[in-house]
Design an enzyme around this catalytic site. Structure first.
Site, short mmCIF file in Angstrom:
data_model
loop_
_atom_site.label_atom_id
_atom_site.label_comp_id
_atom_site.label_asym_id
_atom_site.label_seq_id
_atom_site.Cartn_x
_atom_site.Cartn_y
_atom_site.Cartn_z
N HIS A 1 0.86 -1.20 0.00
CA HIS A 1 0.00 0.00 0.00
C HIS A 1 0.88 1.24 0.00
CE1 HIS A 1 -3.40 -2.55 1.01
NE2 HIS A 1 -2.67 -3.07 1.98
N ALA B 1 16.98 -14.23 14.69
CA ALA B 1 15.54 -14.45 14.81
C ALA B 1 14.82 -13.17 15.18
CB ALA B 1 15.27 -15.52 15.86
#
Length: 193
Positions: free
Chosen positions: A119, A167
């Site tokens: 967007h 991570a």
């Protein structure tokens, strides 16, 4: 090797059952899919796999967690290329332009790789259909890189050869070869051995 266009035409109820089938297990050039995979190839899009690619999704095949469905989604005209000897777990790869994953890359559980913003950041553009302000830039993950679980790789990023993304990281800029990066946004931690 290109993914079969006919997969796009399979009804959802059948596609969900097919996800547990290994594509031609007698041939190394077809990916092995354990769990559920949503595969979408828009008009003039191309998805290709090298040999010995393994895609796991769901708790049954990867206990690390993440989504219960792996997603590989090439919008119209986009290219997704996944090299040989790659492992992908519970992850989503979405291309509007191009995502290239080179050989020997590991992508941990719950990762997201997006080459676009989806967007516009401007309300005036975002409210139009289609949104004219969507920005897209190619993503490249170089040979031997490891993307840690629940990381997000955003548009325009190149992750260098043999580099490691910790991570839970959000990668917004290029990562040089042989480095460990982590955090939100991801920053340099140390040189990889």
């Amino acid at each position: 090797m290109s993914v079969f266009k006919s997969l796009r035409n399979i009804p959802a109820r059948i596609a969900n059952r097919m996800a547990f089938i290994r594509f031609r297990p007698d041939r190394a050039d077809y990916p092995v899919i354990n769990g559920r995979l949503m595969l979408f190839s828009g008009k003039n899009a191309k998805i290709s796999f090298g040999s010995h690619v393994k895609i796991n999704s769901g708790i049954r095949f990867n206990p690390i967690g993440g989504d219960s469905l792996a997603i590989i989604y090439a919008m119209p005209g986009a290219t997704i290329s996944i090299g040989s000897n790659c492992g992908i777990s519970n992850s989503a790869i979405v291309a509007r332009q191009s995502v290239v994953i080179e050989d020997d890359v590991l992508i941990g559980g719950g990762c997201k790789i997006y080459d676009n913003d989806f967007h516009s950041i401007r309300f005036e553009e975002r409210s139009q259909k289609p949104d004219p302000g969507i920005v897209s830039k190619p993503v490249v993950i170089r040979q031997g890189a490891f993307i840690g679980a629940h990381s997000i790789i955003l548009k325009g990023v190149t992750v260098g050869r043999h580099s490691v993304i910790g991570a839970g990281s959000v990668v917004v800029c290029d990562v040089p070869d042989n480095e460990v990066w982590a955090g939100n946004p991801a920053v340099f931690v140390k040189k990889a051995d």
